[in-house]
Design a protein around this motif. Structure first.
Motif, mmCIF file in Angstrom:
data_model
loop_
_atom_site.group_PDB
_atom_site.id
_atom_site.type_symbol
_atom_site.label_atom_id
_atom_site.label_comp_id
_atom_site.label_asym_id
_atom_site.label_seq_id
_atom_site.Cartn_x
_atom_site.Cartn_y
_atom_site.Cartn_z
ATOM 1 N N ALA A 152 53.497 41.822 48.259
ATOM 2 C CA ALA A 152 52.856 40.756 47.498
ATOM 3 C C ALA A 152 53.381 40.704 46.076
ATOM 4 N N TRP A 153 53.498 41.859 45.460
ATOM 5 C CA TRP A 153 53.987 41.909 44.079
ATOM 6 C C TRP A 153 55.433 41.445 43.999
ATOM 7 N N GLU A 154 56.231 41.851 44.983
ATOM 8 C CA GLU A 154 57.630 41.439 45.013
ATOM 9 C C GLU A 154 57.759 39.924 45.136
ATOM 10 N N LEU A 155 56.976 39.322 46.033
ATOM 11 C CA LEU A 155 57.066 37.881 46.233
ATOM 12 C C LEU A 155 56.656 37.119 44.977
ATOM 13 N N LEU A 156 55.555 37.513 44.373
ATOM 14 C CA LEU A 156 55.035 36.769 43.219
ATOM 15 C C LEU A 156 55.935 36.903 41.999
ATOM 16 N N THR A 157 56.435 38.108 41.759
ATOM 17 C CA THR A 157 57.166 38.343 40.512
ATOM 18 C C THR A 157 58.671 38.125 40.634
ATOM 19 N N GLN A 158 59.243 38.371 41.832
ATOM 20 C CA GLN A 158 60.692 38.271 41.963
ATOM 21 C C GLN A 158 61.132 36.975 42.624
ATOM 22 N N VAL A 159 60.359 36.497 43.618
ATOM 23 C CA VAL A 159 60.730 35.250 44.295
ATOM 24 C C VAL A 159 60.181 34.045 43.543
ATOM 25 N N TYR A 160 58.871 34.073 43.278
ATOM 26 C CA TYR A 160 58.260 32.952 42.560
ATOM 27 C C TYR A 160 58.391 33.090 41.039
ATOM 28 N N ARG A 161 58.793 34.277 40.586
ATOM 29 C CA ARG A 161 59.064 34.524 39.165
ATOM 30 C C ARG A 161 57.843 34.249 38.277
ATOM 31 N N ILE A 162 56.696 34.634 38.743
ATOM 32 C CA ILE A 162 55.498 34.569 37.908
ATOM 33 C C ILE A 162 55.553 35.741 36.945
ATOM 34 N N PRO A 163 55.394 35.503 35.661
ATOM 35 C CA PRO A 163 55.450 36.620 34.695
ATOM 36 C C PRO A 163 54.413 37.685 35.018
ATOM 37 N N GLU A 164 54.832 38.934 34.994
ATOM 38 C CA GLU A 164 53.925 40.020 35.348
ATOM 39 C C GLU A 164 52.730 40.089 34.418
ATOM 40 N N ASP A 165 52.925 39.686 33.158
ATOM 41 C CA ASP A 165 51.799 39.794 32.219
ATOM 42 C C ASP A 165 50.744 38.706 32.448
ATOM 43 N N ARG A 166 50.988 37.796 33.411
ATOM 44 C CA ARG A 166 49.966 36.794 33.747
ATOM 45 C C ARG A 166 49.124 37.230 34.955
ATOM 46 N N LEU A 167 49.459 38.359 35.559
ATOM 47 C CA LEU A 167 48.795 38.792 36.782
ATOM 48 C C LEU A 167 47.852 39.963 36.529
ATOM 49 N N TRP A 168 46.659 39.849 37.083
ATOM 50 C CA TRP A 168 45.664 40.907 37.073
ATOM 51 C C TRP A 168 45.324 41.232 38.522
ATOM 52 N N VAL A 169 44.771 42.425 38.751
ATOM 53 C CA VAL A 169 44.356 42.783 40.104
ATOM 54 C C VAL A 169 42.962 43.402 40.070
ATOM 55 N N SER A 170 42.262 43.264 41.186
ATOM 56 C CA SER A 170 40.958 43.911 41.341
ATOM 57 C C SER A 170 40.965 44.700 42.643
ATOM 58 N N TYR A 171 40.137 45.729 42.696
ATOM 59 C CA TYR A 171 40.045 46.545 43.902
ATOM 60 C C TYR A 171 38.590 46.915 44.127
ATOM 61 N N PHE A 172 38.306 47.458 45.296
ATOM 62 C CA PHE A 172 36.932 47.804 45.673
ATOM 63 C C PHE A 172 36.502 49.071 44.933
ATOM 64 N N GLY A 173 35.418 48.947 44.172
ATOM 65 C CA GLY A 173 34.942 50.055 43.359
ATOM 66 C C GLY A 173 33.929 50.941 44.042
ATOM 67 N N GLY A 174 33.711 50.735 45.341
ATOM 68 C CA GLY A 174 32.761 51.563 46.070
ATOM 69 C C GLY A 174 31.380 50.948 46.136
ATOM 70 N N ASP A 175 30.560 51.509 46.988
ATOM 71 C CA ASP A 175 29.182 51.029 47.159
ATOM 72 C C ASP A 175 28.277 52.229 47.442
ATOM 73 N N PRO A 176 27.576 52.732 46.443
ATOM 74 C CA PRO A 176 26.709 53.904 46.648
ATOM 75 C C PRO A 176 25.642 53.676 47.708
ATOM 76 N N LYS A 177 25.180 52.424 47.864
ATOM 77 C CA LYS A 177 24.114 52.155 48.828
ATOM 78 C C LYS A 177 24.542 52.459 50.259
#
Length: 1011
Positions: A152-177
């Protein structure tokens, strides 16, 4: 960075479509990069990247009409077609079973059901009902998180040439419940790819844990977001790509268990990606929509599209542009996939979409009639190369859209007439009746959207009774939840105001205890007594309380007492009539009775004047009531028999009955087997045969609280509550020590029942349907209908047995085998559609499936044998040469093709065309060109030349083709075939072909067949 990250986190918790930035009318570019290639190139780049660089299999988009998934109205995500893989139900013999890494662009529709964006389309700059989902998948652990994130990172930044500094990511932070740990693996992958730690954010299960449904495969997801602000001020993040890692399974009890195999499921909306790459804040400003917006402007003459929203969108012009552009794409794609506007399910949603588009195009854009259909070619031009079914069905799409548009415009005109007529009866300050507005939206083919009705009233300076409308909507939703039969036109009813007025005036609630006043006569018939009553209130058709109603007027009335059963508990209401005291010759037909807060409203059309205070006498329709009683008692026995067969924990999910049939929904682990269905019927038959007494008694609700096996639904019961017990007095049945409810049918029920089980006569389960996972719907009939169903089943069973004997005897005659196969088909259709025992239907269907397979095998063998014999005869008749053109007697096109193939197999250098005249006047044609024939000589063209001469058609390939036609001059057709072939084999002038003696004989034989 803590404060900015916290602010970003708050924004990320809002979906992309809610981001205020996407409603900014300024439409300033979201990127300073030069615009990339067109949307088609963006789509192609995605698919090529995964196919060519990373070895993914490119699969076509599935239809937007779900296949074998009743939980969906439309395909709404790229993963829908791969559900069998995720669920482990994929057929191991299928192509899909071999999928390991896959990519595609999936057509998706989100309108109706769980994901519904319909009403938001047009209001902002991002919502769509149809969109394209770009995705890549890895099944069975082919690859997982590291590879998916890296690709995904390769496609967005190298093929589509989206500047890396415009991209943020989120991930699952867990669920104590639930005890789920944070997905630190995904976090570390992103960090290793160079994403700064301050642009890697963690979120909980609502944002970053994806689930297919209430149960099934699920797992954490990581999302890639794009910063619209580009470093200017606070970040403005929108979700761009979602990568789901399926590694858990949500069990029925809510717990999570590891999946046997892990999968990757990613999805990125093409529209959003193109907007980012083309530097647009609105998806409607991309080349995916600009041709449509231009066509709309040219076709209706409205001001050009300017991208305004909210208050800035004067006259809602731009809203209408977006609605029409989006909806015509959805309509075109859905109709191309076989979903046409209709009256239920997905077709009903599509009908609403079309009418919403018509409403905005005519009411706002002032488009001329037929405007929507004229936009279809634009959609086909834009999407047809990617989805060829649009090109194939373009004419049909345009016709359907135009026809429904015309029908809706006629409905609008009729609706205006009804509104005008209603307004003439209203006072200056009166609210427009909710009942009339509701009828405009539901009755006949009008189907006017309620917001359109409000707009039409607003234009006339009239306000709608919104409270009444909301109440009607709630009643409708409740009614739909209780019934699956086609909805009836909304009838008379007591609204909240009418009920309040009754209570304020101290009007007593209706005494309906006389509905239980009936008896079983010594001769076996039931006697239903009449009921003397007084008219307490009368209501006109619009719900207004009146003192009297005149002849021909539809009305509702309340009585102090009634013997009519009001619809409730799954039982249809009574029908019948009333007469006024001292005037027995004038009947007031009562169509139905409904209960509202203890007041029973009877509906009728008055043949003469009826007044408040009149004394009346009520008569129930005996046949109708007896049919309901028969079905209701049978329903109780069916419920008990299911528990006896499937286990004591078997639960009823709902039921409905009327004199024609009963419907029963039951919680099951899966479809009932034929043996289980038969055992259920046998159990009911045993109880019917014992002719047991049915006891009914009202008891304090508290006495029923702890009775083992007592059947009750999740409803609010009255206190005291009525108990119905089969074969055992109620007092004895409610004795906890007796545990009688485990041995017979004992239920809480307010319905009317037979007094003895023998009066049911019989019960037959005639249908079975899986409503959803874990719920089975059974359809059943009783009495004379059940007897007839058993007779039909027995008759069909005898026919199947006779067909089995015919097939076992065998035949050497191909015609006889084909007739037997057709008989099997007709018998299968009869078994599928006849009213008969469902267990027997299932058994006969299985038997017929085997018989049909055997019959088809026999046909193939006999056909091959006949073909071998015919080909041998033809080879003897014709000397060796480059061409055989002849006639042959055969009854099917498949055998004729086999003869041609066998001839060419034995004489590879010979091209063959055979005609077979049929008794009905038609002529079959089959041909095959020799292996060494010139490239210009094709079987398809050869067959087409001959069949066109005979006024028919042909189809096939370069090597083999077939066709049909009709001619009385076979000699001319044969001459055409030979002349065409000689022209191809020997270019230049040709001579009139000569006929061999064998050809003349065969031709004569064909002429005899024609005669």
């Amino acid at each position: 960075m803590a404060a900015p990250v916290a602010a970003v986190a708050r924004r990320l918790r809002r979906p992309f479509r809610r981001s205020p930035a996407w409603q900014d009318p300024s439409r300033r570019p979201a990127s300073t990069e030069p615009p990339p290639a067109q949307s088609s190139a963006v789509r192609d780049a995605f698919l090529s990247f995964f196919r060519d660089r990373h070895g993914h299999r490119l699969v076509p988009s599935a239809s937007v009409r779900p296949r074998g998934d009743p939980s969906l109205l439309f395909v709404n995500a790229g993963m829908n077609q791969f559900k069998p893989i995720f669920l482990g139900t994929v057929d191991p013999r299928s192509e899909m079973a071999g999928f390991r890494r896959v990519t595609n662009s999936q057509k998706c529709v989100r309108a109706g059901g769980r994901h519904n964006d319909l009403e938001d389309v047009g209001r902002d700059l991002s919502h769509h009902t149809f969109f394209e989902m770009l995705g890549n998948w890895a099944f069975g652990g082919e690859y997982f998180k590291a590879e998916a994130c890296s690709m995904a990172w390769e496609l967005l930044t190298q093929v589509y040439r989206i500047p890396e500094d415009r991209l943020w990511v989120s991930y699952f932070g867990g669920d104590p419940k639930t005890g789920l740990d944070p997905d630190l693996e995904s976090r570390d992958i992103w960090l290793s790819l160079g994403v700064p730690a301050n642009r890697v954010l963690s979120f909980g299960p609502q944002e970053n844990f994806w689930e297919m449904g209430d149960t099934g495969p699920c797992g954490p997801c990581t999302e890639i977001h794009y910063d619209l602000a580009g470093g200017v001020g606070a970040p403005e993040l929108v979700e761009l790509w979602n990568l789901v890692f399926m590694q858990h399974n949500r069990e029925a009890d809510g717990s999570l268990q590891p999946l046997p195999q892990r999968h990757v499921d990613t999805g990125m909306g093409l529209e959003r990606l193109v907007a980012v790459l083309q530097g647009r804040r609105s998806t409607y400003d991309t080349d995916l929509f600009s041709p449509l917006l231009n066509a709309i402007h040219q076709g209706c003459g409205a001001p050009p599209y300017s991208g305004q929203v909210g208050a800035a969108d004067e006259g809602r012009i731009d809203t209408a542009y977006r609605v029409v552009a989006d909806h015509i794409r959805t309509l075109s794609v859905c109709i191309a996939d076989g979903v046409a506007p209709g009256m239920s399910g997905a077709p009903l949603v599509l009908r609403r979409i079309l009418r919403r588009a018509v409403r905005f195009s005519t009411e706002v854009l002032r488009a001329p009639p037929g405007f929507l259909g004229s936009l279809v070619p634009v959609v086909v031009e834009m999407l047809g190369d990617t989805y060829p079914e649009l090109q194939k069905n373009s004419a049909q799409i345009a016709n359907l859209v135009s026809e429904d548009e015309a029908a809706f415009l006629a409905s609008l005109q009729r609706g205006r007439q009804i509104i005008d007529r209603t307004l003439r009866r209203l006072g200056p300050s009166d609210l427009f009746p909710a009942e009339v507005a509701w009828s405009l939206s539901l009755s006949g083919d009008l189907g006017l959207p309620l917001d359109l009705v409000e707009l039409m009233l607003e234009e006339k300076g009239v306000k709608l009774d919104s409270a009444g409308l909301e109440r009607l909507a709630q009643e409708e939703a409740q009614h739909r939840a209780r019934h699956t039969e086609p909805e009836q036109e909304q009838g008379l009813h007591l609204n909240i105001h009418a009920l309040g007025e009754l209570q304020r005036q101290g009007v007593p609630r209706t005494d309906d205890s006389p509905k239980y006043s009936y008896s079983l006569q010594p001769g076996g018939g039931y006697e239903f007594g009449t009921c003397e009553a007084q008219v307490l209130r009368l209501y006109a058709e619009d719900g207004t309380a009146v003192d009297s109603v005149g002849a021909g007027q539809r009305c509702g009335f309340l009585l102090d007492r009634t013997n009519f059963y009001a619809e409730q508990g799954g039982q249809a209401s009574d029908r019948g009539y009333l007469v006024r005291a001292r005037q027995q010759d004038v009947l007031f037909p009562v169509a139905r009775a409904q209960v509202y807060g203890g007041f029973i409203l009877h509906e009728a059309v008055a043949p003469e004047c009826l007044q408040v205070g009149d004394q009346v006498q009520l008569h129930v329709d005996k046949a109708w009531r007896l049919g309901c009683m028969e079905k209701h008692t049978a329903t109780h026995l069916l419920n008990w028999a299911l528990r006896q067969t499937l286990g004591p924990n078997t639960e009823q999910r709902g039921s409905h009955l009327n004199p024609e049939r009963l419907r029963f929904d039951v919680a099951t682990q899966g479809p009932l087997t034929p043996e289980q269905l038969r055992r259920v019927e046998d159990t009911v038959q045993e109880a019917v045969g014992q002719d047991e007494a049915v006891y009914m008694e009202e008891v304090p609700l508290a006495l029923t609280a702890h009775i083992p096996g007592l059947r009750s639904l999740d409803e609010i019961y009255p206190d005291p509550v009525r108990v119905v017990s089969v074969g055992m007095p109620v007092a004895h049945a409610l004795d906890p020590a007796c545990q009688a409810a485990l041995k017979t049918s004992v239920e809480l029920c307010c319905g009317t029942h037979l007094l003895r089980t023998g009066d049911i006569g019989d019960l037959v389960i005639t249908g079975e349907q899986q409503l959803a996972k874990g719920t089975t719907r059974l359809l059943a009939v009783t009495g004379e209908q059940a007897k007839q169903a058993r007779e039909v089943g027995q008759s069909l069973a005898q026919e199947v047995e006779a067909a089995t004997e015919r097939l076992s005897r065998g035949t050497q005659d191909l015609g006889e085998a084909q007739r037997l196969s057709k008989d099997m088909g007709r018998l299968t259709e009869a078994v599928d559609t006849s009213m008969m025992p469902q267990w027997q239907r299932r058994e006969l269907q299985a038997t017929l499936k085997v018989l049909q397979r055997r019959a088809n095998t026999a046909i193939r063998k006999l056909g091959m044998g006949q073909a071998a014999k015919k080909s041998e005869e033809l080879l003897k008749r014709h000397s060796k040469g480059p061409l055989i053109v002849d006639t042959v007697s055969t009854e099917s096109l498949s055998v004729l093709v086999k003869v041609v193939r066998q001839l060419c197999a034995q004489a590879p250098s010979t091209s063959v065309l055979l005609l077979s005249p049929q008794p009905v006047g038609s002529v079959l044609c089959a041909c095959q060109v020799a292996q060494g024939a010139t490239p210009t000589f094709t079987a398809e063209a050869w067959a087409l030349a001959v069949c066109s001469h005979m006024g028919g058609k042909a189809w096939g390939s370069r090597v083999v083709a077939q066709g049909t036609g009709s001619t009385a001059d076979l000699e001319a057709a044969l001459r055409t075939a030979r002349t065409y072939a000689l022209n191809q084999l020997q270019p230049g002038p040709t001579q009139e072909p000569t006929w061999t003696k064998g050809t003349q004989l065969a031709h004569s034989e064909g002429q005899k067949n024609l005669q």
